[in-house]
Motif scaffolding. Structure first.
Motif, PDB file in Angstrom:
ATOM      1  N   SER A   4       0.772  -1.251  -0.150  1.00 10.64           N
ATOM      2  CA  SER A   4      -0.093  -0.071  -0.056  1.00 10.64           C
ATOM      3  C   SER A   4       0.745   1.415   0.102  1.00 10.64           C
ATOM      4  CB  SER A   4      -0.847   0.149   1.344  1.00 10.64           C
ATOM      5  OG  SER A   4      -1.551   1.025   1.319  1.00 10.64           O
ATOM      6  N   THR A   5       0.555   2.305  -0.678  1.00 12.07           N
ATOM      7  CA  THR A   5       1.117   3.490  -0.726  1.00 12.07           C
ATOM      8  C   THR A   5       0.028   4.864  -0.841  1.00 12.07           C
ATOM      9  OG1 THR A   5       3.010   4.719  -1.872  1.00 12.07           O
ATOM     10  CG2 THR A   5       1.326   3.266  -3.063  1.00 12.07           C
ATOM     11  N   THR A   6       0.648   5.900  -1.179  1.00  5.88           N
ATOM     12  CA  THR A   6      -0.226   7.050  -1.237  1.00  5.88           C
ATOM     13  C   THR A   6      -0.498   7.585  -2.567  1.00  5.88           C
ATOM     14  OG1 THR A   6       1.638   8.305  -0.602  1.00  5.88           O
ATOM     15  CG2 THR A   6       0.217   7.654   1.167  1.00  5.88           C
ATOM     16  N   TYR A   7      -0.743   6.801  -3.566  1.00  5.82           N
ATOM     17  CA  TYR A   7      -1.095   7.255  -4.929  1.00  5.82           C
ATOM     18  C   TYR A   7      -2.285   8.186  -5.017  1.00  5.82           C
ATOM     19  CZ  TYR A   7       2.226   3.431  -5.904  1.00  5.82           C
ATOM     20  OH  TYR A   7       3.193   2.641  -5.832  1.00  5.82           O
ATOM     21  N   THR A   8      -2.408   8.965  -6.079  1.00  6.89           N
ATOM     22  CA  THR A   8      -3.619   9.623  -6.470  1.00  6.89           C
ATOM     23  C   THR A   8      -4.888   8.544  -6.453  1.00  6.89           C
ATOM     24  OG1 THR A   8      -2.416  11.156  -7.616  1.00  6.89           O
ATOM     25  CG2 THR A   8      -4.827  10.991  -8.043  1.00  6.89           C
ATOM     26  N   ALA A   9      -5.947   8.767  -5.704  1.00  4.79           N
ATOM     27  CA  ALA A   9      -7.091   7.956  -6.059  1.00  4.79           C
ATOM     28  C   ALA A   9      -7.346   7.660  -7.313  1.00  4.79           C
ATOM     29  CB  ALA A   9      -8.183   8.505  -5.210  1.00  4.79           C
ATOM     30  N   GLY A  10      -7.987   6.249  -7.782  1.00  5.91           N
ATOM     31  CA  GLY A  10      -8.365   6.190  -9.183  1.00  5.91           C
ATOM     32  C   GLY A  10      -7.993   4.718  -9.557  1.00  5.91           C
ATOM     33  N   THR A  11      -7.821   4.697 -10.742  1.00  3.80           N
ATOM     34  CA  THR A  11      -7.646   3.275 -11.274  1.00  3.80           C
ATOM     35  C   THR A  11      -6.758   3.348 -12.633  1.00  3.80           C
ATOM     36  OG1 THR A  11     -10.000   2.932 -11.045  1.00  3.80           O
ATOM     37  CG2 THR A  11      -8.776   1.249 -12.516  1.00  3.80           C
ATOM     38  N   LEU A  12      -5.786   2.628 -12.624  1.00  2.00           N
ATOM     39  CA  LEU A  12      -4.859   2.353 -13.924  1.00  2.00           C
ATOM     40  C   LEU A  12      -5.443   1.325 -14.901  1.00  2.00           C
ATOM     41  CD1 LEU A  12      -2.376   3.207 -15.375  1.00  2.00           C
ATOM     42  CD2 LEU A  12      -1.220   1.571 -14.235  1.00  2.00           C
ATOM     43  N   LEU A  13      -5.600   1.512 -16.141  1.00  4.41           N
ATOM     44  CA  LEU A  13      -6.341   0.530 -17.100  1.00  4.41           C
ATOM     45  C   LEU A  13      -5.071   0.071 -17.900  1.00  4.41           C
ATOM     46  CD1 LEU A  13      -8.740   1.893 -16.226  1.00  4.41           C
ATOM     47  CD2 LEU A  13      -9.678   1.592 -18.672  1.00  4.41           C
ATOM     48  N   VAL A  14      -4.818  -1.208 -17.965  1.00  2.00           N
ATOM     49  CA  VAL A  14      -3.650  -1.855 -18.648  1.00  2.00           C
ATOM     50  C   VAL A  14      -3.896  -2.638 -19.650  1.00  2.00           C
ATOM     51  CG1 VAL A  14      -1.164  -2.558 -18.403  1.00  2.00           C
ATOM     52  CG2 VAL A  14      -2.114  -1.266 -16.557  1.00  2.00           C
ATOM     53  N   SER A  15      -3.550  -2.660 -20.716  1.00  2.00           N
ATOM     54  CA  SER A  15      -3.703  -3.692 -21.827  1.00  2.00           C
ATOM     55  C   SER A  15      -2.576  -4.499 -22.338  1.00  2.00           C
ATOM     56  CB  SER A  15      -4.489  -3.287 -23.223  1.00  2.00           C
ATOM     57  OG  SER A  15      -3.571  -2.350 -23.811  1.00  2.00           O
ATOM     58  N   SER A  16      -2.584  -5.733 -22.342  1.00  2.00           N
ATOM     59  CA  SER A  16      -1.573  -6.587 -23.165  1.00  2.00           C
ATOM     60  C   SER A  16      -2.020  -6.660 -24.682  1.00  2.00           C
ATOM     61  CB  SER A  16      -1.541  -7.856 -22.455  1.00  2.00           C
ATOM     62  OG  SER A  16      -0.723  -8.729 -23.281  1.00  2.00           O
ATOM     63  N   SER A  17      -1.220  -6.644 -25.741  1.00  2.00           N
ATOM     64  CA  SER A  17      -1.511  -6.818 -27.090  1.00  2.00           C
ATOM     65  C   SER A  17      -1.395  -8.126 -27.119  1.00  2.00           C
ATOM     66  CB  SER A  17      -0.630  -6.182 -28.006  1.00  2.00           C
ATOM     67  OG  SER A  17       0.780  -6.433 -27.647  1.00  2.00           O
ATOM     68  N   THR A  18      -0.681  -9.082 -26.689  1.00  2.00           N
ATOM     69  CA  THR A  18      -0.756 -10.485 -27.062  1.00  2.00           C
ATOM     70  C   THR A  18      -1.793 -11.171 -26.170  1.00  2.00           C
ATOM     71  OG1 THR A  18       1.112 -10.507 -25.376  1.00  2.00           O
ATOM     72  CG2 THR A  18       1.660 -10.353 -27.789  1.00  2.00           C
TER      73      THR A  18
ATOM     74  N   ASN B 227      -6.161  -8.791 -23.444  1.00  2.00           N
ATOM     75  CA  ASN B 227      -6.989  -8.472 -22.014  1.00  2.00           C
ATOM     76  C   ASN B 227      -6.807  -6.826 -21.793  1.00  2.00           C
ATOM     77  OD1 ASN B 227      -4.398  -7.907 -20.948  1.00  2.00           O
ATOM     78  ND2 ASN B 227      -4.478  -9.537 -19.536  1.00  2.00           N
ATOM     79  N   LEU B 228      -7.335  -6.453 -20.698  1.00  2.00           N
ATOM     80  CA  LEU B 228      -7.403  -5.070 -20.143  1.00  2.00           C
ATOM     81  C   LEU B 228      -7.508  -5.225 -18.531  1.00  2.00           C
ATOM     82  CD1 LEU B 228      -7.493  -2.034 -20.711  1.00  2.00           C
ATOM     83  CD2 LEU B 228      -9.948  -2.262 -20.347  1.00  2.00           C
ATOM     84  N   ASP B 229      -6.649  -4.829 -17.841  1.00  2.00           N
ATOM     85  CA  ASP B 229      -6.802  -5.001 -16.201  1.00  2.00           C
ATOM     86  C   ASP B 229      -6.984  -3.538 -15.723  1.00  2.00           C
ATOM     87  OD1 ASP B 229      -6.058  -7.629 -16.019  1.00  2.00           O
ATOM     88  OD2 ASP B 229      -3.714  -7.181 -15.882  1.00  2.00           O
ATOM     89  N   PHE B 230      -7.689  -3.861 -14.516  1.00  2.00           N
ATOM     90  CA  PHE B 230      -7.944  -2.578 -13.879  1.00  2.00           C
ATOM     91  C   PHE B 230      -7.433  -2.666 -12.513  1.00  2.00           C
ATOM     92  CE2 PHE B 230     -11.326  -3.375 -16.879  1.00  2.00           C
ATOM     93  CZ  PHE B 230     -12.066  -2.092 -17.215  1.00  2.00           C
ATOM     94  N   PHE B 231      -6.442  -1.721 -12.207  1.00  2.00           N
ATOM     95  CA  PHE B 231      -5.559  -1.518 -11.018  1.00  2.00           C
ATOM     96  C   PHE B 231      -6.004  -0.465 -10.113  1.00  2.00           C
ATOM     97  CE2 PHE B 231      -2.756  -3.912 -13.923  1.00  2.00           C
ATOM     98  CZ  PHE B 231      -2.474  -4.964 -13.125  1.00  2.00           C
ATOM     99  N   ASP B 232      -6.291  -0.847  -8.758  1.00  2.00           N
ATOM    100  CA  ASP B 232      -6.640   0.327  -7.934  1.00  2.00           C
ATOM    101  C   ASP B 232      -5.101   1.091  -7.731  1.00  2.00           C
ATOM    102  OD1 ASP B 232      -8.183   1.797  -5.878  1.00  2.00           O
ATOM    103  OD2 ASP B 232      -6.168   1.264  -4.623  1.00  2.00           O
ATOM    104  N   LEU B 233      -5.281   2.449  -7.814  1.00  2.00           N
ATOM    105  CA  LEU B 233      -3.984   3.183  -7.733  1.00  2.00           C
ATOM    106  C   LEU B 233      -3.196   3.419  -6.402  1.00  2.00           C
ATOM    107  CD1 LEU B 233      -4.607   6.247 -10.313  1.00  2.00           C
ATOM    108  CD2 LEU B 233      -3.270   4.097 -10.558  1.00  2.00           C
ATOM    109  N   ARG B 234      -4.105   3.189  -5.538  1.00  2.00           N
ATOM    110  CA  ARG B 234      -3.727   3.269  -4.102  1.00  2.00           C
ATOM    111  C   ARG B 234      -2.993   2.163  -3.702  1.00  2.00           C
ATOM    112  NH1 ARG B 234      -4.729   8.034  -1.558  1.00  2.00           N
ATOM    113  NH2 ARG B 234      -6.414   9.284  -2.003  1.00  2.00           N
TER     114      ARG B 234
END
Length: 360
Positions: A3-17, A20-27
Motif C-alpha cells: 500500500s502507498t499514497t498514490y492519487t485515488a483512481g484506477t489504472l487501465l492496462v492492456s496486453s496486445s498479446t 486483455n484489459l486490467d483494472f488496478f487500484d492506484l492506491r
C-alpha cells in the motif's frame, strides 16, 4: 504490491498479446478486474472523462509494425465503472489505428491509421454517434503516435518518415510539417498545451518475437543522434532538445515541465551460435527530464522493452509498461526508484503490455 499514497483512481492496462484489459487500484495496486478476449491487438487507450469511457485502438490481428500482417480496424469502447465492453467502433475502410486520443473540447475520438488501399492519415470520430466525421490525409504513409492539443491541433509521428505532421482540428486540414531526420517514435503534449515533445529518430530494431528480444543494429557513421525535441505549439518550431547515447521510445509530458522517456537499451544481436531463448534481456531505463532547460535529472532501471508511460498529476508516481515481461513498473519519481510491479500478462517470451490510461 504494498500500500502507498498514490492519487485515488484506477489504472487501465492492456496486453496486445494476451488481448486483455486490467483494472488496478492506484492506491493499493490491487487488481480490481480484467476484461478478457478483447479484439486483437489492443494498443493505445484514451479516456473520455465526461462519459466515463475508455477507447482502445486495435492495430493488427497479430505481429508488429512494418510486417506483412492482417490489419485491425476497430476501436473498443469500455465502460470503466462497469469494467465491461460497451461497443466496438468499426472504422473501415481505414485500418491499423495505433494511437488514439479523445478531445473533450471538440468531442472527437481521434486516431491515426496506416496506409492501406490509398487511405492514410488521421480519422475523426464523433464521440456521440461513433460515426466517422472526417479523414485527413497526411503526406507520410503511416500515422503512428499522436499528441493532442485539445480544441486546436494534433501532432503525428510516422516512424520512418522524417517529419512530424501537424493537423488543424478546427479547419480539418494538414497545417504543416516539422523536419525530424531519421523519423520519430512517440510524441506527447504538455497538459498546459504550450509545448509538444517528440522522440527522434525512429529506433532501429530487429524483432524476434519467438525469443522476445528486440535487437539493435550496430551504429553507423552518419546515423541521426538520438534526441528528444521540444516544439512550440504556437509556431510549430523546434526550440530545444536533449541528446542521448541510446535511442528512446516512449514519452510522457507531465505537469509543470516534467517529461519522462523510456529507453529499451537494446543489445546487438549475437552470433548465430547463440541460444536466443536463453539470452538474458537487457533492462530498460526511465529517463526523467526537466523541460525548462531540457536537462536529465534522473534515471530509473525498469523491465526490458519499456514503452508506454503514465504519470500522476503531481509527478509523484510514474507507471512504465514492459512489452517484454508483461508487467508495469511503479516508480517513485522523487526517490528515483522502482517500488513495485503490476502483473498484466507476466510470463512467456513476450508479454505485450502496451496501452495504459489513468482514470481519476
Amino acid at each position: 504490491m504494498t500500500s502507498t499514497t498514490y492519487t485515488a483512481g484506477t489504472l487501465l492496462v492492456s496486453s496486445s498479446t494476451a488481448k486483455n484489459l486490467d483494472f488496478f487500484d492506484l492506491r493499493s495496486g490491487r487488481k480490481l478486474g480484467t476484461i478478457t478476449d478483447l479484439l486483437a491487438e489492443p494498443h493505445e487507450i484514451a479516456y473520455d472523462a465526461g462519459r466515463r469511457r475508455a477507447y482502445i485502438a486495435h492495430t493488427y490481428r497479430h505481429g508488429v509494425y512494418d510486417q506483412d500482417v492482417p490489419k485491425s480496424h476497430e476501436i473498443t469502447v469500455v465502460n470503466v465503472d462497469d469494467r465491461a465492453v460497451e461497443s466496438v467502433i468499426d472504422i473501415a475502410p481505414y485500418h491499423a489505428p495505433h494511437d488514439v486520443e479523445y478531445d473533450p473540447e471538440l468531442d472527437l475520438i481521434i486516431t491515426g491509421v496506416e496506409n492501406l488501399a490509398g487511405r492514410r492519415g488521421v480519422v475523426l470520430i464523433n464521440a456521440t454517434t461513433h460515426e466517422i466525421e472526417a479523414g485527413i490525409a497526411t503526406d507520410a504513409r503511416n500515422c503512428h503516435w499522436l499528441a493532442l492539443v485539445p480544441g486546436r491541433k494534433v501532432y503525428v509521428t510516422h516512424k520512418e518518415a522524417p517529419i512530424i505532421s501537424v493537423i488543424d482540428l478546427v479547419g480539418r486540414r494538414l497545417e504543416g510539417s516539422i523536419e525530424v531526420p531519421g523519423g520519430a517514435e512517440e510524441i506527447d503534449a504538455a497538459p498546459e498545451g504550450d509545448f509538444v515533445y517528440a522522440v527522434t529518430p525512429r529506433m532501429p530494431v530487429e524483432v524476434d518475437l519467438a525469443s522476445g528480444h528486440f535487437f539493435r543494429p550496430e551504429p553507423q557513421p552518419g546515423d541521426p543522434v538520438p534526441r528528444i525535441v521540444k516544439i512550440d505549439v504556437e509556431t510549430n518550431a523546434v526550440i530545444d532538445e536533449i541528446q542521448f547515447g541510446n535511442h528512446q521510445m516512449g514519452i510522457r509530458a507531465g505537469c509543470d515541465g516534467r517529461v519522462y522517456a523510456s529507453s529499451m537499451n537494446n543489445r546487438v544481436r549475437p552470433g548465430p551460435e547463440a541460444d536466443l531463448s536463453a539470452l538474458p534481456r537487457t533492462d530498460g531505463v526511465l529517463n526523467i527530464l526537466d523541460a525548462t532547460d531540457m536537462s536529465l535529472v534522473g534515471t530509473v532501471t525498469v523491465d526490458a522493452l519499456p514503452m508506454t508511460i503514465r504519470v500522476s498529476p503531481d509527478n509523484a508516481t510514474a507507471w512504465v509498461a514492459s512489452l517484454a515481461t508483461g508487467r508495469v513498473a511503479v516508480v517513485d519519481v522523487a526517490g528515483r526508484r522502482r517500488i513495485a510491479d503490476l502483473d498484466n500478462n507476466a510470463g512467456g517470451s513476450y508479454g505485450g503490455t502496451h496501452g495504459m490510461v489513468l482514470v481519476p
